[in-house]
Write an enzyme that holds these catalytic residues in place. Sequence first.
Site, PDB file in Angstrom:
ATOM      1  N   THR A   1       0.879  -1.179   0.000  1.00  0.00           N
ATOM      2  CA  THR A   1       0.000   0.000   0.000  1.00  0.00           C
ATOM      3  C   THR A   1       0.911   1.221   0.000  1.00  0.00           C
ATOM      4  OG1 THR A   1      -1.642  -1.168   1.319  1.00  0.00           O
ATOM      5  CG2 THR A   1      -1.829   1.227   1.229  1.00  0.00           C
TER       6      THR A   1
ATOM      7  N   LYS B   1      -7.821   1.477  -3.239  1.00  0.00           N
ATOM      8  CA  LYS B   1      -7.493   1.041  -1.869  1.00  0.00           C
ATOM      9  C   LYS B   1      -7.695   2.174  -0.856  1.00  0.00           C
ATOM     10  CE  LYS B   1      -5.104  -0.909   1.562  1.00  0.00           C
ATOM     11  NZ  LYS B   1      -5.385  -2.117   2.279  1.00  0.00           N
TER      12      LYS B   1
ATOM     13  N   LYS C   1      -1.949   4.980   8.593  1.00  0.00           N
ATOM     14  CA  LYS C   1      -1.069   5.048   7.402  1.00  0.00           C
ATOM     15  C   LYS C   1      -1.922   5.285   6.148  1.00  0.00           C
ATOM     16  CE  LYS C   1       1.560   2.252   4.193  1.00  0.00           C
ATOM     17  NZ  LYS C   1       2.083   0.974   3.758  1.00  0.00           N
TER      18      LYS C   1
HETATM   19  P1  NAD Z   1       5.796  -5.920   7.592  1.00  0.00           P
HETATM   20  O1  NAD Z   1       6.524  -4.794   8.197  1.00  0.00           O
HETATM   21  O2  NAD Z   1       5.387  -7.083   8.413  1.00  0.00           O
HETATM   22  O3  NAD Z   1       6.630  -6.489   6.327  1.00  0.00           O
HETATM   23  C1  NAD Z   1       7.426  -5.726   5.488  1.00  0.00           C
HETATM   24  C2  NAD Z   1       8.660  -6.547   5.152  1.00  0.00           C
HETATM   25  O4  NAD Z   1       9.448  -5.829   4.205  1.00  0.00           O
HETATM   26  C3  NAD Z   1       9.553  -6.794   6.374  1.00  0.00           C
HETATM   27  O5  NAD Z   1       9.776  -8.181   6.521  1.00  0.00           O
HETATM   28  C4  NAD Z   1      10.847  -6.031   6.052  1.00  0.00           C
HETATM   29  O6  NAD Z   1      12.001  -6.661   6.545  1.00  0.00           O
HETATM   30  C5  NAD Z   1      10.803  -6.054   4.533  1.00  0.00           C
HETATM   31  N1  NAD Z   1      11.614  -5.002   3.925  1.00  0.00           N
HETATM   32  C6  NAD Z   1      11.709  -3.693   4.240  1.00  0.00           C
HETATM   33  N2  NAD Z   1      12.557  -3.049   3.416  1.00  0.00           N
HETATM   34  C7  NAD Z   1      13.014  -3.985   2.549  1.00  0.00           C
HETATM   35  C8  NAD Z   1      13.921  -3.966   1.450  1.00  0.00           C
HETATM   36  N3  NAD Z   1      14.528  -2.836   1.078  1.00  0.00           N
HETATM   37  N4  NAD Z   1      14.154  -5.118   0.789  1.00  0.00           N
HETATM   38  C9  NAD Z   1      13.555  -6.270   1.157  1.00  0.00           C
HETATM   39  N5  NAD Z   1      12.685  -6.369   2.184  1.00  0.00           N
HETATM   40  C10 NAD Z   1      12.422  -5.236   2.867  1.00  0.00           C
HETATM   41  O7  NAD Z   1       4.512  -5.259   6.870  1.00  0.00           O
HETATM   42  P2  NAD Z   1       3.183  -6.004   6.372  1.00  0.00           P
HETATM   43  O8  NAD Z   1       2.158  -5.965   7.446  1.00  0.00           O
HETATM   44  O9  NAD Z   1       3.559  -7.289   5.730  1.00  0.00           O
HETATM   45  O10 NAD Z   1       2.697  -4.963   5.251  1.00  0.00           O
HETATM   46  C11 NAD Z   1       3.282  -4.924   3.963  1.00  0.00           C
HETATM   47  C12 NAD Z   1       2.436  -3.992   3.100  1.00  0.00           C
HETATM   48  O11 NAD Z   1       1.095  -4.481   3.062  1.00  0.00           O
HETATM   49  C13 NAD Z   1       2.363  -2.557   3.620  1.00  0.00           C
HETATM   50  O12 NAD Z   1       2.430  -1.680   2.528  1.00  0.00           O
HETATM   51  C14 NAD Z   1       1.013  -2.510   4.321  1.00  0.00           C
HETATM   52  O13 NAD Z   1       0.452  -1.217   4.347  1.00  0.00           O
HETATM   53  C15 NAD Z   1       0.199  -3.451   3.441  1.00  0.00           C
HETATM   54  N6  NAD Z   1      -0.964  -4.076   4.097  1.00  0.00           N
HETATM   55  C16 NAD Z   1      -0.843  -4.646   5.334  1.00  0.00           C
HETATM   56  C17 NAD Z   1      -1.965  -5.249   5.924  1.00  0.00           C
HETATM   57  C18 NAD Z   1      -1.858  -5.906   7.282  1.00  0.00           C
HETATM   58  O14 NAD Z   1      -2.912  -6.258   7.846  1.00  0.00           O
HETATM   59  N7  NAD Z   1      -0.676  -6.113   7.832  1.00  0.00           N
HETATM   60  C19 NAD Z   1      -3.195  -5.257   5.255  1.00  0.00           C
HETATM   61  C20 NAD Z   1      -3.280  -4.690   3.981  1.00  0.00           C
HETATM   62  C21 NAD Z   1      -2.151  -4.099   3.415  1.00  0.00           C
END
Ligand code: NAD
Length: 289
Positions: free
Chosen positions: A93, A168, A243
């Site tokens: 997102t 979204k 966010k």
């Molecule tokens: P998270 O923080 O659990 O996962 C993000 C991952 O990205 C981490 O494991 C981190 O180590 C990795 N990362 C960061 N920088 C990096 C890089 N340069 N190279 C490789 N890996 C890297 O976050 P999440 O909850 O999995 O969310 C991910 C996305 O999904 C976000 O944009 C969030 O807004 C969206 N989202 C989350 C949810 C939810 O319920 N968690 C729901 C809908 C959308």
Amino acid sequence: MKIAFIGLGNMGGGMAANLAKAGHEVRAFDLSQDALAAAKQAGCETFGSARAACEEAEAVVSMLPNGAIVRDVYRTDVIGQAPAGAVFLDCSTIDVATAREVSERATEAGYDMVDAPVSGGIAAANGGTLTFMVGGTGTAFKRAEPILQAMGKAVIHAGDAGNGQAAKICNNMLLAIHMIGTCEAFSMAEKLGLDAQTFYDISSVSSGQNWSMTSYCPVPGVGPTSPSDSEYQGGFASALMLKDLRLAMEAADNADAAVPMGARAASLYEDFNGAGNGGLDFSAIIKML
Ligand code: NAD
């Protein structure tokens, strides 16, 4: 199909596992060693850099925290590194402007790209039941669709690049507004001496009915099971709702759209998060109201 997967966090971990389960050769990378170990357990091949994961990939999927990281990763490790003709799917997102910018750079370099943010949380990511809202050309969508279907229950083409992100944030702004409205109505009903269950029985079959009430009721013990029944743990964290509301306010500013209710919702979630409640499900805002 050989699919590079970058970002194996709460969401990406389960999504990559589902691609592996569907028979794809998943080339996984994350900065976190724990995330890499979990991906390996789930049947993915792991790599020491995003660039290495992208070599030989026919498709690249990313699930990263924000727009700045997405821009950076695509610029340095994906565009020009993945083989010519690969298709890119960013499921993070992020803001609409960055999604359009990254897609333009990828297209200029000869790749197809979609922005494909998701609706549904960690349970849907693990269970393969996400909804994807997809922005990109018809050709890019057709190529991305079967990959997304292996991770979700619905894949919807929202139009050109950036429109997935637009869908979204508009959806989540509306969600925040009707959640707050639902919380207000339950709080006022209580103050007026009306029992919560009775109000639910009436409003859920009247014109106030909405998803926050009948599928995700913020009052414990009322309606189907929701995070309110487990002290607002799990579900969709208030920090993530904030966010998305910030992204919505930025997009509204850029598009000169009037969003008085969205702005109020953003400010209420700022207050709620500021008071240390970012880890609670977003329906917990009823406590503040
Ligand atoms: P998270 O923080 O659990 O996962 C993000 C991952 O990205 C981490 O494991 C981190 O180590 C990795 N990362 C960061 N920088 C990096 C890089 N340069 N190279 C490789 N890996 C890297 O976050 P999440 O909850 O999995 O969310 C991910 C996305 O999904 C976000 O944009 C969030 O807004 C969206 N989202 C989350 C949810 C939810 O319920 N968690 C729901 C809908 C959308």
